[in-house]
Scaffold this active site. Structure first.
Site, PDB file in Angstrom:
ATOM      1  N   HIS A 242       1.142  -0.629  -3.070  1.00 15.75           N
ATOM      2  CA  HIS A 242       2.092  -0.646  -1.948  1.00 15.75           C
ATOM      3  C   HIS A 242       2.561  -2.068  -1.658  1.00 15.75           C
ATOM      4  O   HIS A 242       3.726  -2.289  -1.326  1.00 15.75           O
ATOM      5  CB  HIS A 242       1.430  -0.090  -0.680  1.00 15.75           C
ATOM      6  CG  HIS A 242       1.486   1.401  -0.551  1.00 15.75           C
ATOM      7  ND1 HIS A 242       2.671   2.104  -0.540  1.00 15.75           N
ATOM      8  CD2 HIS A 242       0.504   2.325  -0.389  1.00 15.75           C
ATOM      9  CE1 HIS A 242       2.406   3.402  -0.389  1.00 15.75           C
ATOM     10  NE2 HIS A 242       1.102   3.556  -0.294  1.00 15.75           N
TER      11      HIS A 242
ATOM     12  N   GLN B 236       3.491  -0.064   4.734  1.00 17.02           N
ATOM     13  CA  GLN B 236       3.700   1.303   5.220  1.00 17.02           C
ATOM     14  C   GLN B 236       3.976   1.359   6.724  1.00 17.02           C
ATOM     15  O   GLN B 236       4.435   2.374   7.231  1.00 17.02           O
ATOM     16  CB  GLN B 236       2.482   2.173   4.908  1.00 17.02           C
ATOM     17  CG  GLN B 236       2.330   2.468   3.428  1.00 17.02           C
ATOM     18  CD  GLN B 236       1.119   3.332   3.180  1.00 17.02           C
ATOM     19  OE1 GLN B 236       0.001   2.845   3.122  1.00 17.02           O
ATOM     20  NE2 GLN B 236       1.333   4.642   3.075  1.00 17.02           N
TER      21      GLN B 236
ATOM     22  N   HIS C 124      -4.385   1.750  -5.127  1.00 17.18           N
ATOM     23  CA  HIS C 124      -3.241   2.457  -4.523  1.00 17.18           C
ATOM     24  C   HIS C 124      -2.586   1.568  -3.450  1.00 17.18           C
ATOM     25  O   HIS C 124      -1.367   1.405  -3.425  1.00 17.18           O
ATOM     26  CB  HIS C 124      -3.751   3.773  -3.916  1.00 17.18           C
ATOM     27  CG  HIS C 124      -2.723   4.580  -3.181  1.00 17.18           C
ATOM     28  ND1 HIS C 124      -2.354   5.848  -3.582  1.00 17.18           N
ATOM     29  CD2 HIS C 124      -2.010   4.315  -2.054  1.00 17.18           C
ATOM     30  CE1 HIS C 124      -1.436   6.317  -2.734  1.00 17.18           C
ATOM     31  NE2 HIS C 124      -1.215   5.404  -1.783  1.00 17.18           N
ATOM     32  N   GLU C 125      -3.426   0.978  -2.585  1.00 20.87           N
ATOM     33  CA  GLU C 125      -2.879   0.155  -1.495  1.00 20.87           C
ATOM     34  C   GLU C 125      -2.318  -1.160  -2.030  1.00 20.87           C
ATOM     35  O   GLU C 125      -1.314  -1.666  -1.518  1.00 20.87           O
ATOM     36  CB  GLU C 125      -3.943  -0.104  -0.415  1.00 20.87           C
ATOM     37  CG  GLU C 125      -4.594   1.148   0.177  1.00 20.87           C
ATOM     38  CD  GLU C 125      -3.616   2.223   0.631  1.00 20.87           C
ATOM     39  OE1 GLU C 125      -2.471   1.891   0.979  1.00 20.87           O
ATOM     40  OE2 GLU C 125      -3.992   3.409   0.610  1.00 20.87           O
TER      41      GLU C 125
ATOM     42  N   CYS D 114      -0.379  10.331  -0.375  1.00 19.88           N
ATOM     43  CA  CYS D 114       0.029   9.077   0.263  1.00 19.88           C
ATOM     44  C   CYS D 114       0.635   9.416   1.620  1.00 19.88           C
ATOM     45  O   CYS D 114       1.427  10.351   1.717  1.00 19.88           O
ATOM     46  CB  CYS D 114       1.054   8.375  -0.634  1.00 19.88           C
ATOM     47  SG  CYS D 114       1.667   6.826   0.061  1.00 19.88           S
ATOM     48  N   LEU D 115       0.254   8.663   2.641  1.00 24.51           N
ATOM     49  CA  LEU D 115       0.761   8.942   3.991  1.00 24.51           C
ATOM     50  C   LEU D 115       2.280   8.796   4.061  1.00 24.51           C
ATOM     51  O   LEU D 115       2.917   9.367   4.936  1.00 24.51           O
ATOM     52  CB  LEU D 115       0.093   8.010   5.014  1.00 24.51           C
ATOM     53  CG  LEU D 115      -1.420   8.201   5.205  1.00 24.51           C
ATOM     54  CD1 LEU D 115      -1.967   7.152   6.167  1.00 24.51           C
ATOM     55  CD2 LEU D 115      -1.754   9.600   5.707  1.00 24.51           C
TER      56      LEU D 115
ATOM     57  N   GLY E  87      -6.698   4.998   3.398  1.00 22.14           N
ATOM     58  CA  GLY E  87      -6.207   3.665   3.109  1.00 22.14           C
ATOM     59  C   GLY E  87      -4.804   3.506   3.666  1.00 22.14           C
ATOM     60  O   GLY E  87      -4.077   4.498   3.803  1.00 22.14           O
TER      61      GLY E  87
HETATM   62 NI    NI Z   1       0.063   5.340  -0.115  1.00 21.38          NI
END
Ligand code: NI
Length: 201
Positions: free
Chosen positions: A167, A81, A163-164, A121-122, A76
């Protein structure tokens, strides 16, 4: 959201789980991650704005995000991000599925039933923390052309969407976990971000 290639008991990452990847895949992942904002970047704490124009620029942005997520081996990715404050997210939970894109997602309903699971998380390299979230959600959104979408999701799909969506409101998993795990994660982050800075230098 980062994929956890090998779940580790206790939530501790003993070594870089990506170290055993095929070198070409790893190089492509590293290159993609250069476009993903990391912890400490103020954009990750910012609230994204609703999309009003469904044009070619939006479709290009969604395609680019999908490609980045894919190359970074994520499941995701939210627009914040990549430094774009638009309410747009992409995800793909199953490897064979096509990438889903949600524009202007709104949580319409979530189950009272919660489930804890380790999330990565990236934007938080090396971090894996336990986050408790509703198991089922119903989300209204629009597709890349502005047509309405209604998504009923459960399990990992519901988790990635939440989660997204976090963000898009400037919320990271560090704020969704226990104090102990947050402290541990901050130590991990300091180390992994310093290591990364060295590698790039
Ligand atoms: Ni994340």
């Amino acid at each position: 959201m980062a994929h956890d290639p090998e779940p580790v008991a206790g939530g501790e990452v003993a070594e870089d789980p990506y170290a055993r990847l095929d070198p070409a895949v790893r190089a492509r992942r590293d290159a993609a991650l250069k476009h993903v904002r990391r912890f400490g970047d103020p954009v990750l704490k910012s609230r994204a704005r609703p999309i009003e124009r469904f044009d070619g620029a939006l479709r290009d942005e969604i395609a680019r995000m999908g490609k980045l997520m894919d190359e970074a081996l994520g499941i995701g990715l939210a627009a914040t991000q990549v430094g774009i404050l638009n309410r747009v997210l992409v995800y793909r939970v199953e490897a064979e599925a096509s990438i889903a894109a949600l524009v202007n997602p709104v949580l319409e309903w979530s189950s009272g039933e919660l489930e804890p699971l380790d999330e990565g998380c990236l934007s938080l390299p090396g971090v894996l923390v336990e986050v408790e979230r509703p198991i089922h959600v119903r989300v209204r959104a629009q597709d890349e052309s502005g047509d309405p979408l209604l998504i009923e999701a459960s399990g990992l799909e519901a988790r990635v969407i939440q989660h997204e969506m976090d963000h898009l409101d400037g919320v990271l998993i560090l704020e969704r976990t226990s104090r102990d795990q947050r402290k541990q994660a901050m130590r991990t982050l300091r180390e992994s971000l310093a290591e990364e800075a060295q590698r790039v230098a």
